[in-house]
Scaffold this motif. Structure first.
Motif, PDB file in Angstrom:
ATOM      1  N   PHE A 194     -27.074 -29.167  18.945  1.00  0.00           N
ATOM      2  CA  PHE A 194     -25.801 -28.885  18.289  1.00  0.00           C
ATOM      3  C   PHE A 194     -25.348 -30.039  17.400  1.00  0.00           C
ATOM      4  CE2 PHE A 194     -25.406 -25.773  21.795  1.00  0.00           C
ATOM      5  CZ  PHE A 194     -25.087 -24.656  21.044  1.00  0.00           C
ATOM      6  N   ASP A 195     -25.701 -31.274  17.733  1.00  0.00           N
ATOM      7  CA  ASP A 195     -25.262 -32.411  16.924  1.00  0.00           C
ATOM      8  C   ASP A 195     -25.859 -32.357  15.520  1.00  0.00           C
ATOM      9  OD1 ASP A 195     -23.587 -33.752  18.788  1.00  0.00           O
ATOM     10  OD2 ASP A 195     -25.370 -34.426  19.865  1.00  0.00           O
ATOM     11  N   SER A 196     -27.179 -32.200  15.434  1.00  0.00           N
ATOM     12  CA  SER A 196     -27.817 -32.155  14.118  1.00  0.00           C
ATOM     13  C   SER A 196     -27.386 -30.924  13.344  1.00  0.00           C
ATOM     14  CB  SER A 196     -29.342 -32.181  14.277  1.00  0.00           C
ATOM     15  OG  SER A 196     -29.788 -31.081  15.057  1.00  0.00           O
ATOM     16  N   LEU A 197     -27.168 -29.821  14.058  1.00  0.00           N
ATOM     17  CA  LEU A 197     -26.723 -28.600  13.401  1.00  0.00           C
ATOM     18  C   LEU A 197     -25.326 -28.784  12.819  1.00  0.00           C
ATOM     19  CD1 LEU A 197     -27.704 -25.707  12.882  1.00  0.00           C
ATOM     20  CD2 LEU A 197     -26.593 -25.024  15.008  1.00  0.00           C
ATOM     21  N   ALA A 198     -24.426 -29.385  13.604  1.00  0.00           N
ATOM     22  CA  ALA A 198     -23.062 -29.618  13.116  1.00  0.00           C
ATOM     23  C   ALA A 198     -23.057 -30.570  11.933  1.00  0.00           C
ATOM     24  CB  ALA A 198     -22.189 -30.166  14.248  1.00  0.00           C
ATOM     25  N   ASP A 199     -23.889 -31.615  11.966  1.00  0.00           N
ATOM     26  CA  ASP A 199     -23.945 -32.573  10.860  1.00  0.00           C
ATOM     27  C   ASP A 199     -24.341 -31.902   9.555  1.00  0.00           C
ATOM     28  OD1 ASP A 199     -23.179 -34.625  12.478  1.00  0.00           O
ATOM     29  OD2 ASP A 199     -25.215 -35.369  12.867  1.00  0.00           O
ATOM     30  N   THR A 200     -25.215 -30.887   9.627  1.00  0.00           N
ATOM     31  CA  THR A 200     -25.650 -30.199   8.409  1.00  0.00           C
ATOM     32  C   THR A 200     -24.629 -29.162   7.965  1.00  0.00           C
ATOM     33  OG1 THR A 200     -27.964 -30.507   9.061  1.00  0.00           O
ATOM     34  CG2 THR A 200     -27.509 -28.845   7.385  1.00  0.00           C
ATOM     35  N   ILE A 201     -24.155 -28.353   8.889  1.00  0.00           N
ATOM     36  CA  ILE A 201     -23.231 -27.268   8.531  1.00  0.00           C
ATOM     37  C   ILE A 201     -21.926 -27.818   7.976  1.00  0.00           C
ATOM     38  CG2 ILE A 201     -21.786 -25.452   9.548  1.00  0.00           C
ATOM     39  CD1 ILE A 201     -24.158 -24.676  11.268  1.00  0.00           C
ATOM     40  N   ARG A 202     -21.489 -28.964   8.483  1.00  0.00           N
ATOM     41  CA  ARG A 202     -20.202 -29.509   8.044  1.00  0.00           C
ATOM     42  C   ARG A 202     -20.243 -29.966   6.587  1.00  0.00           C
ATOM     43  NH1 ARG A 202     -19.106 -35.048   9.077  1.00  0.00           N
ATOM     44  NH2 ARG A 202     -17.195 -34.503  10.160  1.00  0.00           N
ATOM     45  N   GLN A 203     -21.380 -29.839   5.910  1.00  0.00           N
ATOM     46  CA  GLN A 203     -21.477 -30.165   4.489  1.00  0.00           C
ATOM     47  C   GLN A 203     -21.211 -28.941   3.596  1.00  0.00           C
ATOM     48  OE1 GLN A 203     -25.203 -32.216   3.632  1.00  0.00           O
ATOM     49  NE2 GLN A 203     -25.239 -33.024   5.709  1.00  0.00           N
ATOM     50  N   ASP A 204     -21.024 -27.776   4.196  1.00  0.00           N
ATOM     51  CA  ASP A 204     -20.866 -26.567   3.393  1.00  0.00           C
ATOM     52  C   ASP A 204     -19.590 -25.832   3.778  1.00  0.00           C
ATOM     53  OD1 ASP A 204     -22.518 -24.549   1.539  1.00  0.00           O
ATOM     54  OD2 ASP A 204     -21.410 -23.411   3.047  1.00  0.00           O
ATOM     55  N   PRO A 205     -18.669 -25.616   2.821  1.00  0.00           N
ATOM     56  CA  PRO A 205     -17.394 -24.962   3.159  1.00  0.00           C
ATOM     57  C   PRO A 205     -17.523 -23.493   3.507  1.00  0.00           C
ATOM     58  CG  PRO A 205     -17.549 -25.360   0.784  1.00  0.00           C
ATOM     59  CD  PRO A 205     -18.718 -26.053   1.414  1.00  0.00           C
ATOM     60  N   VAL A 206     -18.486 -22.785   2.909  1.00  0.00           N
ATOM     61  CA  VAL A 206     -18.583 -21.340   3.137  1.00  0.00           C
ATOM     62  C   VAL A 206     -19.081 -21.050   4.554  1.00  0.00           C
ATOM     63  CG1 VAL A 206     -19.685 -19.210   2.391  1.00  0.00           C
ATOM     64  CG2 VAL A 206     -18.910 -20.868   0.689  1.00  0.00           C
ATOM     65  N   ILE A 207     -20.177 -21.688   4.953  1.00  0.00           N
ATOM     66  CA  ILE A 207     -20.681 -21.470   6.319  1.00  0.00           C
ATOM     67  C   ILE A 207     -19.656 -21.944   7.338  1.00  0.00           C
ATOM     68  CG2 ILE A 207     -22.573 -21.910   7.919  1.00  0.00           C
ATOM     69  CD1 ILE A 207     -24.371 -22.495   5.589  1.00  0.00           C
ATOM     70  N   THR A 208     -19.014 -23.092   7.074  1.00  0.00           N
ATOM     71  CA  THR A 208     -18.000 -23.611   7.988  1.00  0.00           C
ATOM     72  C   THR A 208     -16.848 -22.626   8.136  1.00  0.00           C
ATOM     73  OG1 THR A 208     -18.564 -25.894   7.414  1.00  0.00           O
ATOM     74  CG2 THR A 208     -16.414 -25.521   8.422  1.00  0.00           C
ATOM     75  N   ALA A 209     -16.412 -22.033   7.007  1.00  0.00           N
ATOM     76  CA  ALA A 209     -15.314 -21.058   7.068  1.00  0.00           C
ATOM     77  C   ALA A 209     -15.699 -19.855   7.911  1.00  0.00           C
ATOM     78  CB  ALA A 209     -14.937 -20.617   5.650  1.00  0.00           C
ATOM     79  N   ARG A 210     -16.921 -19.363   7.738  1.00  0.00           N
ATOM     80  CA  ARG A 210     -17.375 -18.220   8.553  1.00  0.00           C
ATOM     81  C   ARG A 210     -17.353 -18.572  10.031  1.00  0.00           C
ATOM     82  NH1 ARG A 210     -22.461 -14.943   5.854  1.00  0.00           N
ATOM     83  NH2 ARG A 210     -21.186 -13.574   4.581  1.00  0.00           N
ATOM     84  N   ILE A 211     -17.805 -19.766  10.352  1.00  0.00           N
ATOM     85  CA  ILE A 211     -17.890 -20.178  11.759  1.00  0.00           C
ATOM     86  C   ILE A 211     -16.497 -20.335  12.358  1.00  0.00           C
ATOM     87  CG2 ILE A 211     -18.484 -22.159  13.209  1.00  0.00           C
ATOM     88  CD1 ILE A 211     -21.073 -22.375  11.524  1.00  0.00           C
ATOM     89  N   ILE A 212     -15.576 -20.983  11.632  1.00  0.00           N
ATOM     90  CA  ILE A 212     -14.213 -21.151  12.146  1.00  0.00           C
ATOM     91  C   ILE A 212     -13.557 -19.792  12.356  1.00  0.00           C
ATOM     92  CG2 ILE A 212     -11.908 -22.022  11.612  1.00  0.00           C
ATOM     93  CD1 ILE A 212     -13.196 -24.343  10.150  1.00  0.00           C
ATOM     94  N   LYS A 213     -13.718 -18.913  11.376  1.00  0.00           N
ATOM     95  CA  LYS A 213     -13.088 -17.594  11.464  1.00  0.00           C
ATOM     96  C   LYS A 213     -13.610 -16.806  12.654  1.00  0.00           C
ATOM     97  CE  LYS A 213     -12.227 -13.387   8.778  1.00  0.00           C
ATOM     98  NZ  LYS A 213     -12.460 -12.678   7.503  1.00  0.00           N
ATOM     99  N   LEU A 214     -14.944 -16.787  12.830  1.00  0.00           N
ATOM    100  CA  LEU A 214     -15.518 -15.991  13.909  1.00  0.00           C
ATOM    101  C   LEU A 214     -15.232 -16.601  15.271  1.00  0.00           C
ATOM    102  CD1 LEU A 214     -17.203 -13.508  14.582  1.00  0.00           C
ATOM    103  CD2 LEU A 214     -19.232 -14.952  14.500  1.00  0.00           C
ATOM    104  N   ALA A 215     -15.334 -17.931  15.382  1.00  0.00           N
ATOM    105  CA  ALA A 215     -15.115 -18.579  16.685  1.00  0.00           C
ATOM    106  C   ALA A 215     -13.682 -18.424  17.158  1.00  0.00           C
ATOM    107  CB  ALA A 215     -15.481 -20.058  16.598  1.00  0.00           C
ATOM    108  N   ASN A 216     -12.740 -18.276  16.228  1.00  0.00           N
ATOM    109  CA  ASN A 216     -11.343 -18.087  16.602  1.00  0.00           C
ATOM    110  C   ASN A 216     -10.926 -16.622  16.589  1.00  0.00           C
ATOM    111  OD1 ASN A 216      -9.823 -20.849  16.865  1.00  0.00           O
ATOM    112  ND2 ASN A 216     -11.276 -21.104  15.193  1.00  0.00           N
TER     113      ASN A 216
END
Length: 708
Positions: A36-58
């Motif tokens: 999860f650490d390496s995955l988070a480090d990469t995903i946190r560089q992209d606003p679109v994927i991050t937005a999808r993840i925040i929206k779905l997780a909440n």
């Protein structure tokens, strides 16, 4: 100017990103030791994927806490399978969208500005001691997502009239004139629907207000405003220096040094992704523009290795129908932003409401004939095309259409066929808005592919369920065959024993006590033979042929008392007391079943009691319950009571802790009582355990007349 407020893609849906991050995340998932650490480090560089993840997780599908804003926590909430699917869906959407080449430049510029602002906000948070730092980073990363959405929704108008390199407040003036809204207002409104209770939404909503109006705002709101100003300004600026001092008391030199440090850090990150040097004074976005076509082609090749079916079915396969329907809901949410779904299942000549979650029993009562119903659901089934009630007058709706709208609490519904081969297996009924319907219409091929995959997945689960049922039936038949074979083999030695018992009884004819005991042994051996013959019905006693005897319950209990006292209670220094209702007449009942019930209960009691323990067996005639006539057999002891773990599984077949015991005793008792159409209950405490049996008081015809 456009006449009405535009309908733009929902956040994370059809909003494009650069291919570089998507490709890197997909390749991460190909590593066997991904974390999860390496995955988070990469995903946190992209606003679109991050937005999808925040929206779905909440969302309601995964929401576990009042609020989640730490990206690594979000990934843990969703799990690797879901994050993999979000990434693959984003990549697939990127390919299906067939992006015009001229969009690659503005998308890259917005992406770079978002990443730069995220790094600035995080560094500012660290400088002023604001926690959590991750919250500031995510706010900065998402601050231009509304602009990106408006661009993707209205590419021609946006590019012709707006220069996205201008500061955001200037861009908003043009957006308001063109769209009657701003990207900042639009994205903050969308974010409030996720839902988040932090000040992230406020920080995005107020980021372009004059700094004088933000002096009393929360630190996150002030952080985002300053970070956005630094991001939009390319050189020393008195306005930025004034804002830094007014909002946080920072001097201009500290702020400019921070900006330069973050710029170098961001450019280094860009270089690691693209392999292209930024060069002196070059905007990092240019690196993405120059390498965009190459990485888009690599992404296309990667997605081609994952057909849409594999994308939708990536991760662990659903174990049952419930899991499959849960995944269908999640996929429609991820792909098209659709929620509030119910299902109609094709069954022969009709569509049947399918309450897969057990929370809408009214749905199960809906049945739509396929030959004479005018409902939209039936039309969808016959035409194999997605239909909607939007644009149709209520008068044209069938009664079933009205009922479905009422059940879904919807102003409009769409009906999506989920086909298997050429015939719909299910119809997904989804609550929908005008904007969502337009989005579906523009992506018909993608929707058809996704629906085909979902239909095949649901049918596959149904097929597996049927195969599992057939397998269980075959195993059941095999067990019955083994039981019949065992019964046949056991009967042979029983016949020999019975023959020798008969000869022995002839020799003991002059001894009344021995003769009486021999009679009991012969009766018990006969009962063993009856039980063995019925072994093949043990797994399903309801299939046992009805046997009805005239049973003198009092006499049966007295014989058992003699047998069990001598063989079990007396050797253990225990006492079995009888308190019998002598007025109880003979009843019509299965003699062997009643005897088996009593033997099992009395045997269990003896084994559970300590030395000198006592058991009381009481009978009582003439009990009325719920309009039925019973007689009662009550067994109670003065033992220590049943442990909680035993009491919670009292009549279930479990592994016994006693050596040589199968653990089936009380399970068999319950089945035999049910077979007699009786009732059994149990209560237990530290002072003892009590079993209460209620057996139907069915009298023989003559006895009924005499007791009338």
């Amino acid at each position: 100017m456009i006449d009405s407020t535009p309908e733009s893609p929902a956040i994370g849906s059809r909003v494009l990103t650069i291919p570089h991050i998507l490709l890197k995340v997909i390749r991460l998932f190909e590593q066997p030791d991904i974390d999860f650490d390496s995955l988070a480090d990469t995903i946190r560089q992209d606003p679109v994927i991050t937005a999808r993840i925040i929206k779905l997780a909440n969302s309601v599908y995964f929401r576990q806490w009042s609020e989640v804003t730490q990206l690594k926590q979000l990934l843990v909430v969703l799990g690797l399978d879901t994050v993999r699917q979000i990434t693959l869906l984003s990549a697939t959407e990127q390919i299906f969208s067939q992006v015009e080449p001229q969009l690659s430049r503005p998308v890259a510029i917005m992406w770079y500005r978002s990443l730069f602002c995220a790094q600035l906000s995080a560094e500012l948070a660290d400088l002023i001691g604001h926690t959590p730092k991750e919250e500031a980073y995510l706010t900065g990363l998402l601050h231009r997502l509304g602009q990106l959405s408006l661009l993707c929704g209205h590419p021609q108008q946006y590019q012709e009239q707006i220069d996205i390199t201008h500061p955001l407040e200037q861009v908003e003036t043009l957006e308001r004139h063109l769209f009657q809204t701003t990207s900042t207002a639009w994205v903050s409104q969308e974010m409030r629907q996720w839902p988040l209770h932090s000040f992230m939404c406020d920080a995005v909503a107020f980021q372009t207000l004059p700094v004088e109006q933000l002096t009393d705002a929360t630190p996150l709101v002030r952080l985002q405003a300053l970070g956005r100003l630094l991001c939009d300004t390319t050189e020393d600026n008195l306005g930025v220096a004034r804002a830094a001092n007014l909002l946080f008391g920072l001097n201009a030199d500290v702020v400019q040094q921070l900006r330069q440090r973050v710029k170098e850090k961001t450019d280094a990150m860009v270089h690691s992704l693209t392999g292209v040097e930024t060069g002196d004074g070059a905007d990092g976005a240019e690196c993405f523009i120059s390498s965009h076509d190459h990485f888009q082609q690599l992404l296309r090749q990667q997605v081609q290795q994952h057909s849409v079916t594999n994308v939708l079915n990536s991760g662990t396969a659903p174990e049952n129908k419930s899991a499959a329907f849960t995944r269908l809901r999640r996929d429609l949410h991820l792909l098209f932003g659709l929620d509030h779904l119910c299902l109609l299942k094709a069954e022969g000549d009709h569509l049947q409401g399918y309450d897969d979650r057990g929370c809408n029993p009214q749905l199960a009562s809906i049945t739509l004939p396929l030959d004479n119903s005018t409902s939209l659901a039936v039309q969808t089934f016959h035409h194999g095309e997605t239909l909607s009630s939007l644009g149709l007058s209520h008068q044209s709706w069938s009664v079933a259409d009205h009922q479905l709208h009422h059940l879904m609490d919807a102003k409009a519904l769409c009906f999506i066929p989920l086909p298997h081969r050429s015939q719909p297996a299910f119809i997904a009924v989804v609550r929908i808005t005008q904007a969502q319907w337009q989005d579906l219409q523009s992506r018909k091929s993608f929707l058809a592919t996704a629906a085909q995959s979902a239909g095949e997945s649901l049918l596959q689960i149904q097929s597996h369920t049927q195969q599992a049922q057939q397998q269980r039936q075959m195993e059941e038949e095999e067990r019955h065959l083994q039981l019949r074979s065992a019964a046949h083999e056991i009967n042979n030695p029983l016949s020999i024993i019975n023959n020798y018992l008969f000869m022995l009884s002839q020799k003991l004819d002059d001894d009344p006590d021995a003769t009486a005991q021999m009679t009991i042994i012969q009766e018990e051996m006969a009962r063993v033979g009856t039980l063995v013959s019925g072994l093949k019905h043990l797994m399903a006693p309801e299939q046992t042929p009805e046997t009805s005897d005239v049973v003198d319950v009092t006499e049966l209990i007295e014989k058992l008392h003699v047998l069990l006292t001598q063989s079990m209670y007396k050797p253990r220094q225990q006492t079995l007391h009888l308190e019998l209702d002598r007025s109880l007449p003979p009843v019509q009942c299965c003699d062997s079943s009643l005897k088996q019930i009593l033997v099992n209960l009395l045997k269990n009691a003896a084994e559970a009691l300590p030395p000198e323990g006592e058991v009381w067996l009481t009978t009582r005639d003439n009990l009325h319950k719920n309009g039925q006539h019973f007689f009662e057999i009550d067994l109670r002891d003065n033992g220590p009571g049943l442990p909680d773990e035993v009491f919670s599984q009292l009549f279930q077949p479990v592994a016994s802790s006693k050596q040589g015991h199968s653990g089936l005793g009380l399970s068999i008792v319950k089945k035999l009582v049910d077979h007699l159409k009786g009732e059994i209950s149990c209560s237990t405490s530290a002072s003892g355990t009590r079993f209460q049996l209620l057996i139907p008081r069915a009298l023989p015809e003559r006895s009924e007349q005499s007791h009338a």
